[in-house]
Write a protein that holds these residues in place. Structure first.
Motif, PDB file in Angstrom:
ATOM      1  N   ALA A   1       0.823  -1.217   0.000  1.00 52.34           N
ATOM      2  CA  ALA A   1       0.000   0.000   0.000  1.00 52.34           C
ATOM      3  C   ALA A   1       0.855   1.264   0.000  1.00 52.34           C
ATOM      4  O   ALA A   1       0.491   2.287  -0.607  1.00 52.34           O
ATOM      5  N   MET A   2       2.018   1.242   0.681  1.00 50.78           N
ATOM      6  CA  MET A   2       2.868   2.440   0.757  1.00 50.78           C
ATOM      7  C   MET A   2       3.672   2.653  -0.514  1.00 50.78           C
ATOM      8  O   MET A   2       4.102   3.787  -0.807  1.00 50.78           O
ATOM      9  N   ALA A   3       3.903   1.603  -1.279  1.00 54.84           N
ATOM     10  CA  ALA A   3       4.790   1.712  -2.447  1.00 54.84           C
ATOM     11  C   ALA A   3       4.228   2.659  -3.504  1.00 54.84           C
ATOM     12  O   ALA A   3       4.975   3.479  -4.075  1.00 54.84           O
ATOM     13  N   GLY A   4       2.923   2.598  -3.773  1.00 56.00           N
ATOM     14  CA  GLY A   4       2.327   3.428  -4.824  1.00 56.00           C
ATOM     15  C   GLY A   4       2.498   4.911  -4.577  1.00 56.00           C
ATOM     16  O   GLY A   4       3.052   5.639  -5.439  1.00 56.00           O
ATOM     17  N   PRO A   5       2.051   5.457  -3.452  1.00 53.22           N
ATOM     18  CA  PRO A   5       2.226   6.901  -3.208  1.00 53.22           C
ATOM     19  C   PRO A   5       3.685   7.342  -3.210  1.00 53.22           C
ATOM     20  O   PRO A   5       4.022   8.415  -3.735  1.00 53.22           O
ATOM     21  N   LEU A   6       4.592   6.542  -2.621  1.00 51.96           N
ATOM     22  CA  LEU A   6       5.996   6.940  -2.573  1.00 51.96           C
ATOM     23  C   LEU A   6       6.592   7.018  -3.974  1.00 51.96           C
ATOM     24  O   LEU A   6       7.308   7.981  -4.317  1.00 51.96           O
ATOM     25  N   LEU A   7       6.322   6.016  -4.809  1.00 56.44           N
ATOM     26  CA  LEU A   7       6.843   6.044  -6.174  1.00 56.44           C
ATOM     27  C   LEU A   7       6.304   7.244  -6.946  1.00 56.44           C
ATOM     28  O   LEU A   7       7.046   7.928  -7.687  1.00 56.44           O
ATOM     29  N   ALA A   8       5.008   7.525  -6.784  1.00 62.90           N
ATOM     30  CA  ALA A   8       4.404   8.655  -7.505  1.00 62.90           C
ATOM     31  C   ALA A   8       5.027   9.974  -7.073  1.00 62.90           C
ATOM     32  O   ALA A   8       5.247  10.876  -7.910  1.00 62.90           O
ATOM     33  N   MET A   9       5.329  10.126  -5.816  1.00 65.26           N
ATOM     34  CA  MET A   9       5.914  11.384  -5.333  1.00 65.26           C
ATOM     35  C   MET A   9       7.359  11.527  -5.781  1.00 65.26           C
ATOM     36  O   MET A   9       7.807  12.635  -6.142  1.00 65.26           O
ATOM     37  N   PHE A  10       8.134  10.441  -5.744  1.00 70.34           N
ATOM     38  CA  PHE A  10       9.543  10.562  -6.120  1.00 70.34           C
ATOM     39  C   PHE A  10       9.732  10.649  -7.637  1.00 70.34           C
ATOM     40  O   PHE A  10      10.792  11.071  -8.103  1.00 70.34           O
ATOM     41  N   VAL A  11       8.720  10.260  -8.400  1.00 65.31           N
ATOM     42  CA  VAL A  11       8.823  10.396  -9.858  1.00 65.31           C
ATOM     43  C   VAL A  11       8.784  11.868 -10.262  1.00 65.31           C
ATOM     44  O   VAL A  11       9.500  12.319 -11.166  1.00 65.31           O
TER      45      VAL A  11
END
Length: 605
Positions: free
Chosen positions: A153-163
């Motif tokens: 669940a945490m992977a999606g938001p983190l990847l979107a923000m760091f992109v």
């Protein structure tokens, strides 16, 4: 976050502590479902608002489709939980983790949409991060679910923000927030596990308490039935014996008892002994202390020995008795049944006795046959009143008798229940078939070894029963009645008897007088049976080799104690003429020709 609902389907009790804890974690996760539904209801408008920022109508449709698919999967899982497969704890855990991963996928889809939503992207990604924290919370009750669903669940938001370069700072802050939330979820899981352990202990203690109460109630009913049965049987039997003895003693001017009265008194006494033996064996079996010794024996010889007495009893009632033996079993030296021959005789004697008791007219037939490879059956059929299925069930319960057929027939209602327990201990089977007005058939099925050797009889049965005569026997027995009975048996067999009233006196006599055999009670004042046996084995000279027969009340631990102390043979009370003769004959054979020290294999008579 789980998509499973608290299970209403019956499930088996967990087989281990770890499985019990897993089950409680899953139940706790399901218990949070109403709160999860409330959160979804609150978040649904925000989800629709975020969907409006989709790049095109196709992406928007895909966004809402993901949400619809998740809810469809939720209802499928709810229906699955009603099926028997949901009782498998491991499978149920996998399904609940799968439900959490579906929502983790929805969170990732929202974060991906926020990455391309322009000015509203940051708000949408923060909403996705909040949704990930919600997933962490609802997955916290189950450690496997937390470790799998949480990172997903945490992977999606983190990847979107760091992109996105402009949202990387927000990604660092979100990463810290996720780390803190994950730590708090782990702490919550640890505290919940402690609660689960305490709940499991309470449930275990409650189960043990209920089991103990049920066992106490069962024992109370058993003791009550025991007292009621023994009161009735012993009162009736002893009353008849007392009347005959009073007549024999010439009390109150009565004439000497007739042969018929003496026979009735003897039959009553034998019935009392049978009731007491069955009661003691039943209580021993229920306490888990009843043991059997499996060994090869000739079932045909056993049935022929039992048939001699049964044929006489049947003839006295005008019944026909027949014994059929499969021709291939006749006269064989190879091939034997494998069980405890003493207990098998006890079961067969009970079945034959019941057939004679309850059959008023017609015939009784016993059949000895092989059944396939490795099994042998002994069937006993009669033309008695027969039993209904319910009456047959009652007949196998301890202290229960079928009212329709038991009128005027003595017994404690223990024979069939004890037989069933003995049969189970011997890896055998007892099958009953009955029809009202036709009769009953009880079939004993025993293990059969076609390669086992049957020992040939080296001497005839009469010589075995009578045994050697003229032995010098030291009898150690503190109870006067038992001593008188045993003296009568020994003198009937032609032996010379010296009586010691306690164990210490028996050791003194054995030290100064030459005896061939010592028969001692297992429990006596001053010195009990094992102490006497050890003391005699420690004597100097030939006295230490005297043959020792211990007489016990029937407890297996007492028998082992006597044998370990030095006794050669153990007999269970009440002793019989044939039993005493066999025990003395066995000692004489071991010590022949001069009754030297008996150091051969020990046995229980």
């Amino acid at each position: 976050m789980s998509s499973a609902l608290p299970g209403d389907a019956a499930r088996p009790a967990p087989h281990s502590e770890a499985e019990a804890l897993t089950l409680q974690a899953l139940d706790a996760q399901q218990a949070l479902l109403p709160q999860a539904l409330g959160v979804f209801a609150v978040c649904l408008p925000f989800y629709v608002w975020a969907g409006s920022y989709a790049a095109n109508s196709e992406v928007m449709a895909a966004t809402f489709s993901v949400f619809a698919i998740n809810w469809g999967a939720f209802y499928i899982i709810v229906n699955w939980l009603k099926r028997p497969e949901a009782r498998d704890v491991a499978r149920r855990q996998r399904i609940q983790i799968l439900g959490g991963l579906l929502w983790a996928g929805a969170v990732a889809q929202i974060a991906a949409m926020g990455a391309g939503a322009g000015a509203a992207g940051q708000t949408i990604m923060m909403m996705a991060a909040a949704a990930a924290v919600i997933c962490l919370f609802f997955a916290a009750t189950s450690l496997p679910g937390l470790l799998i669903v949480g990172p997903a669940a945490m992977a999606g938001p983190l990847l979107a923000m760091f992109v996105r370069p402009e949202s990387r700072q927000d990604g660092v802050i979100t990463w810290g927030a996720f780390a803190l939330a994950f730590l708090l979820a782990l702490l919550m899981n640890r505290n919940l596990r402690r609660q689960f352990v305490m709940a499991a202990d309470r449930e275990r203690l409650s189960t043990e308490r209920e089991r103990s109460l049920a066992e106490a109630e069962r024992l109370a009913r058993s003791k009550s039935d025991l007292v009621a049965t023994l009161s009735h049987e012993i009162r009736n039997g002893l009353t008849g014996v007392a009347h005959v003895l009073a007549a024999a003693a010439g009390q109150n001017g009565r004439a000497a008892p007739s042969r018929e009265q003496l026979g009735a008194a003897l039959a009553a006494a034998n019935d009392l002994i049978a009731v007491l033996n069955a009661t003691l064996d039943t209580e021993t079996a229920q306490a888990g202390r009843l043991t059997v010794d499996a060994a090869p024996f000739d079932p045909v010889r056993t049935m022929r020995e039992l048939s001699v007495q049964v044929r006489q009893q049947a003839a006295a009632k005008g019944l026909e008795f027949s014994l059929y033996v499969e021709p291939e079993l006749e006269g064989r030296r190879v091939g034997a049944a494998v069980a405890d021959v003493v207990r098998v005789r006890q079961v067969l004697a009970n079945l034959l006795s019941n057939a004679v008791k309850y059959t008023l007219r017609g015939r009784i037939e016993a059949r000895v046959e092989r059944k396939g490879e490795g099994r042998l059956t002994i069937a006993i059929a009669d033309t008695g009143p027969g039993l209904t299925p319910e009456e047959l069930r009652v007949a196998f319960e301890p202290f229960k008798r079928v009212a329709r057929t038991a009128a005027g027939v003595s017994g404690a209602g223990l024979g069939l229940s004890l037989s069933r327990q003995l049969v189970r201990l011997m890896d055998a089977a007892l099958v009953a078939d009955s029809a009202v007005g036709v009769g009953s058939c009880f079939t004993l099925e025993l293990p059969y070894d076609s390669a086992a050797l049957i020992d040939a009889e080296d001497e005839d049965e009469r010589a075995t029963i009578e045994g050697p005569g003229g032995l010098r026997v030291l009898m150690a027995e503190d109870e006067a009645l038992n001593a008188a009975m045993l003296r009568g048996v020994l003198e009937q067999l032609g032996h010379k008897v010296v009586h010691a009233q306690n164990g210490r006196r028996a050791v003194e006599l054995a030290r100064i007088v030459d005896f061939d055999v010592i028969m001692l009670d297992g429990r006596m004042p001053e010195m009990d049976g094992p102490e006497v046996a050890r003391a005699i084995r420690a004597l100097p000279g030939p006295a230490r080799g005297i043959g020792i027969v211990a007489m016990i009340a029937g407890d297996a631990d007492e028998a082992r104690e006597c044998l370990d102390a030095g006794a050669d043979t153990v007999m269970r009370k009440p002793v019989t003429v044939s039993g005493v003769a066999r025990a003395l004959a066995e000692i004489a054979r071991r010590a022949a020709p001069a009754l030297a020290p008996a150091t051969g294999p020990r046995a229980v008579a």
